[in-house]
Write a protein that holds these residues in place. Structure first.
Motif, mmCIF file in Angstrom:
data_model
loop_
_atom_site.group_PDB
_atom_site.id
_atom_site.type_symbol
_atom_site.label_atom_id
_atom_site.label_comp_id
_atom_site.label_asym_id
_atom_site.label_seq_id
_atom_site.Cartn_x
_atom_site.Cartn_y
_atom_site.Cartn_z
ATOM 1 N N ARG A 54 0.822 -1.209 0.000
ATOM 2 C CA ARG A 54 0.000 0.000 0.000
ATOM 3 C C ARG A 54 0.857 1.260 0.000
ATOM 4 N NH1 ARG A 54 -3.259 -0.666 5.254
ATOM 5 N NH2 ARG A 54 -3.960 1.425 4.697
ATOM 6 N N GLN A 55 2.095 1.163 0.490
ATOM 7 C CA GLN A 55 2.969 2.329 0.585
ATOM 8 C C GLN A 55 3.903 2.482 -0.613
ATOM 9 O OE1 GLN A 55 4.549 3.099 4.742
ATOM 10 N NE2 GLN A 55 4.115 0.931 4.893
ATOM 11 N N THR A 56 3.891 1.510 -1.525
ATOM 12 C CA THR A 56 4.884 1.527 -2.606
ATOM 13 C C THR A 56 4.258 1.273 -3.972
ATOM 14 O OG1 THR A 56 5.348 -0.822 -2.189
ATOM 15 C CG2 THR A 56 6.789 0.787 -1.111
ATOM 16 N N LYS A 57 3.001 1.637 -4.153
ATOM 17 C CA LYS A 57 2.323 1.353 -5.426
ATOM 18 C C LYS A 57 3.024 2.044 -6.593
ATOM 19 C CE LYS A 57 -1.178 -0.224 -7.892
ATOM 20 N NZ LYS A 57 -1.397 -1.663 -8.130
ATOM 21 N N VAL A 58 3.339 3.321 -6.453
ATOM 22 C CA VAL A 58 3.994 4.061 -7.532
ATOM 23 C C VAL A 58 5.376 3.494 -7.814
ATOM 24 C CG1 VAL A 58 4.973 6.304 -8.186
ATOM 25 C CG2 VAL A 58 2.693 6.187 -7.162
ATOM 26 N N MET A 59 6.160 3.256 -6.775
ATOM 27 C CA MET A 59 7.524 2.755 -6.954
ATOM 28 C C MET A 59 7.534 1.331 -7.504
ATOM 29 S SD MET A 59 9.903 4.078 -3.876
ATOM 30 C CE MET A 59 11.318 3.516 -4.811
ATOM 31 N N ASN A 60 6.683 0.465 -6.945
ATOM 32 C CA ASN A 60 6.666 -0.933 -7.345
ATOM 33 C C ASN A 60 6.270 -1.082 -8.817
ATOM 34 O OD1 ASN A 60 6.668 -3.715 -7.271
ATOM 35 N ND2 ASN A 60 5.346 -3.882 -5.488
ATOM 36 N N ASP A 81 6.763 5.426 -1.591
ATOM 37 C CA ASP A 81 6.221 6.416 -2.514
ATOM 38 C C ASP A 81 6.416 7.846 -2.027
ATOM 39 O OD1 ASP A 81 5.429 4.447 -4.214
ATOM 40 O OD2 ASP A 81 3.317 4.491 -3.674
ATOM 41 N N GLU A 82 6.095 8.086 -0.770
ATOM 42 C CA GLU A 82 6.152 9.452 -0.237
ATOM 43 C C GLU A 82 7.568 10.029 -0.332
ATOM 44 O OE1 GLU A 82 5.625 11.821 4.010
ATOM 45 O OE2 GLU A 82 5.802 9.631 3.934
ATOM 46 N N ARG A 88 5.512 19.341 -5.146
ATOM 47 C CA ARG A 88 6.164 18.069 -4.814
ATOM 48 C C ARG A 88 5.794 17.612 -3.410
ATOM 49 N NH1 ARG A 88 12.559 17.218 -5.837
ATOM 50 N NH2 ARG A 88 12.784 18.693 -4.108
ATOM 51 N N SER A 89 5.790 18.539 -2.465
ATOM 52 C CA SER A 89 5.441 18.180 -1.086
ATOM 53 C C SER A 89 3.986 17.747 -0.973
ATOM 54 C CB SER A 89 5.705 19.372 -0.152
ATOM 55 O OG SER A 89 7.071 19.704 -0.125
ATOM 56 N N SER A 90 3.097 18.462 -1.658
ATOM 57 C CA SER A 90 1.674 18.119 -1.603
ATOM 58 C C SER A 90 1.413 16.753 -2.214
ATOM 59 C CB SER A 90 0.844 19.184 -2.325
ATOM 60 O OG SER A 90 0.961 20.440 -1.692
ATOM 61 N N LEU A 91 2.047 16.480 -3.349
ATOM 62 C CA LEU A 91 1.856 15.181 -3.988
ATOM 63 C C LEU A 91 2.427 14.068 -3.117
ATOM 64 C CD1 LEU A 91 0.856 13.680 -6.500
ATOM 65 C CD2 LEU A 91 3.137 13.978 -7.494
ATOM 66 N N ALA A 92 3.572 14.297 -2.511
ATOM 67 C CA ALA A 92 4.172 13.280 -1.642
ATOM 68 C C ALA A 92 3.257 12.967 -0.466
ATOM 69 C CB ALA A 92 5.545 13.745 -1.148
ATOM 70 N N TYR A 118 0.482 10.428 -0.811
ATOM 71 C CA TYR A 118 0.841 9.014 -0.813
ATOM 72 C C TYR A 118 1.287 8.529 0.560
ATOM 73 C CZ TYR A 118 0.598 9.036 -5.904
ATOM 74 O OH TYR A 118 0.161 9.133 -7.200
ATOM 75 N N ASP A 119 1.167 9.360 1.560
ATOM 76 C CA ASP A 119 1.560 8.991 2.917
ATOM 77 C C ASP A 119 0.401 8.243 3.574
ATOM 78 O OD1 ASP A 119 2.458 8.741 5.481
ATOM 79 O OD2 ASP A 119 2.629 10.884 5.889
#
Length: 514
Positions: free
Chosen positions: A281-287, A387-388, A432-436, A439-440
């Motif tokens: 759930r925390q790494t969808k974008v990265m994975n 992701d965050e 960048r901060s808002s988008l990060a 994903y938190d």
């Protein structure tokens, strides 16, 4: 590497496939993945399944071994209906975070698609599962299949002994609380399947020896002096119960006065499954970004070496393009930012910054710009970020412009929206901060904790929702979930919502005994 007979040097020709072709293509993909990209993967286990088996895997959260529950059947019917009507396609593959890493391939796939998904899942996802710090800390790839086998057999035995309705009732409530049944800040202990079964037997023996039916029949005390004394010792009581506790299923499993030993074990099973999926759930974008980048690099490398034809490459790129498409906000297909699109774009952008940086890139990423070490940079990022943090560190102004990102200020007391961050230096930082933050998991999952319970008094379980940014719980789902907590706890349950910033109470809710 063996080639097909004749004048062609292609690994395959046409859409048909067989196991010899799959093996030959696997070897070619493995060579690029390990020697060129320097990936480090678990041993692969590849299985061919039908579309119906893929739908079944969908419905049971993608695990090869899963206990039965009516919700899985409901989802199977839903997905099957959409698929048969042509309103939804199926994934070409499914990959399991286990050791060995299990990849399911659809038998309906063409050989070109089998090539694509082998590179994507068996090497891209596999490398990420094995090396990312979250998976290494929070999951045990070598034990999960053994544990799931134990869970399936255990719940089946419970259904035989206590009845299907009783088991489903516990599973319903446990599933409702699964998102609030994980440890976010401390790693759970790792147990082998044998240790799990030994612990279950020891727990049953202990509870059978220490259970006393008189505990249920004790009348509630209403002595004011005793209640005052208990209240004076509230802090001691909370310390004894390790309160506050954010893992609701863990607290209920350990402290509920009405659950039988088999019911507690079912809560634990659901907790373990929820914990297993927590890193995903925390790494969808990265994975997905990692796997997409890997398959894109590998298929192009195979084409450059003359091992796949133009037709096969075009078929794979057609599928790839569909996967990474990002619909515009006014497109009917828009459902937010596509994790495949954002992840793949960021991986490619890192490669560009390392090899062909602009002056802007050198200002924003001085440590990697122009070094040429894009492989090392990507491997380090895949290993050490979620992701965050990945977005917060690597999202570039160039990519912000490409995706046309900006932030909106939406204040409840204002009749309009304000574009608060645009494409300038300060705006890039805020975007960048808002988008990060979006994903938190800690920021987007409601913060609900057990804050108090008087075990010697009314035994009412008191929960608190720490409200962030004024976002409260939806009333109907909130009350339905509280009823599930009430079922597991056995006594009244109350929930108070407090604003994180002011400490002011915003709402109260309760689930009381009927």
């Amino acid at each position: 590497m063996s080639k097909q007979s004749g004048t062609s040097n292609f690994l395959f020709e046409g859409s048909d496939w067989n196991f010899d072709t799959l093996s030959r293509v696997y070897d070619a993909i493995e060579k690029v993945a390990l020697e060129d990209l320097k990936l480090d993967v678990y041993r692969n286990q590849m299985e061919i399944i039908s579309s119906e088996q893929m739908l079944d895997a969908y419905s049971s959260i993608g695990m090869p071994l899963m206990y039965q529950h009516w919700s899985f059947g409901k989802r199977f019917v839903y997905e099957d209906t959409l698929y048969r009507k042509g309103r939804r396609g199926l994934a070409y593959e499914l990959v399991i975070n286990s050791n060995p890493c299990i990849t399911y391939l659809m038998e309906e796939n063409t050989m070109a698609m089998q090539t694509l998904v082998t590179a994507h899942a068996s090497f891209g996802h596999n490398h990420f599962f094995k090396n990312n710090y979250l998976f290494k800390l929070w999951t045990d790839a070598g034990a999960i299949l053994g544990y799931m086998d134990f869970a399936k057999r255990y719940i089946a035995k419970c259904e035989e002994r206590f009845g299907l309705a009783a088991v489903e009732s516990i599973l319903d409530s446990a599933h409702a609380l699964m998102d609030h049944g994980v440890f976010r800040y401390r790693r759970p202990p790792r147990l082998s399947p044998q240790k799990v079964q030994d612990r279950v037997r020891e727990r049953l023996e202990y509870e059978e020896q220490n259970y006393n039916e008189l505990w249920r029949t004790l009348p509630q005390t209403h002595n004011e002096d005793e209640e005052a004394e208990v209240e004076d010792n509230a802090q001691d009581r909370k310390r004894a119960l390790n309160l506050p506790e954010e893992n609701l299923l863990y607290f209920l499993e350990k402290n509920s006065l009405v659950l039988e030993p088999w019911q507690r074990e079912i809560l634990r099973i659901v907790r373990v499954i929820g914990q297993y999926f927590y890193p995903q759930r925390q790494t969808k974008v990265m994975n997905e970004g990692c796997a997409t980048f890997v398959h894109y690099h590998i298929i192009n490398a195979l084409f450059d070496k003359g091992e796949i034809s133009e037709g096969a490459l075009l078929e794979m790129l057609h599928s790839h393009t569909n996967v990474v498409m990002q619909p515009d906000f006014n497109d009917p297909r828009y459902g937010g930012i596509n994790p495949y699109a954002l992840g793949f774009a960021m991986m490619q952008d890192i490669q560009r910054i390392c090899t062909e940086p602009t002056s802007e890139d050198r200002d924003w990423f001085p440590a990697i710009a122009g070094t040429g070490k894009w492989r090392e940079t990507l491997l380090e990022a895949w290993e050490n970020h979620r992701d965050e943090s990945f977005i917060l560190q690597y999202l570039s102004p160039a990519l912000i412009r490409r995706f046309r990102l900006f932030t909106l200020g939406d204040k409840a007391d204002e009749p309009f929206l304000e574009v608060s961050s645009i494409h300038n230096e300060r705006g890039y930082e805020k975007i960048r901060s808002s988008l990060a933050r979006s994903y938190d998991i800690g920021a987007i999952t409601p913060d609900i904790q057990v804050v108090d319970v008087n075990m010697l008094g009314d035994r009412q379980l008191r929960l608190q929702h720490n409200i962030r940014n004024g976002i409260v719980l939806e009333e109907n789902s909130r009350d339905a979930t509280l009823r599930h907590v009430r079922r597991l706890w056995g006594y009244d349950v109350s929930l108070v919502g407090r604003d994180n910033a002011t400490g002011k109470m915003v709402y109260e809710a309760a689930a009381k005994a009927r």
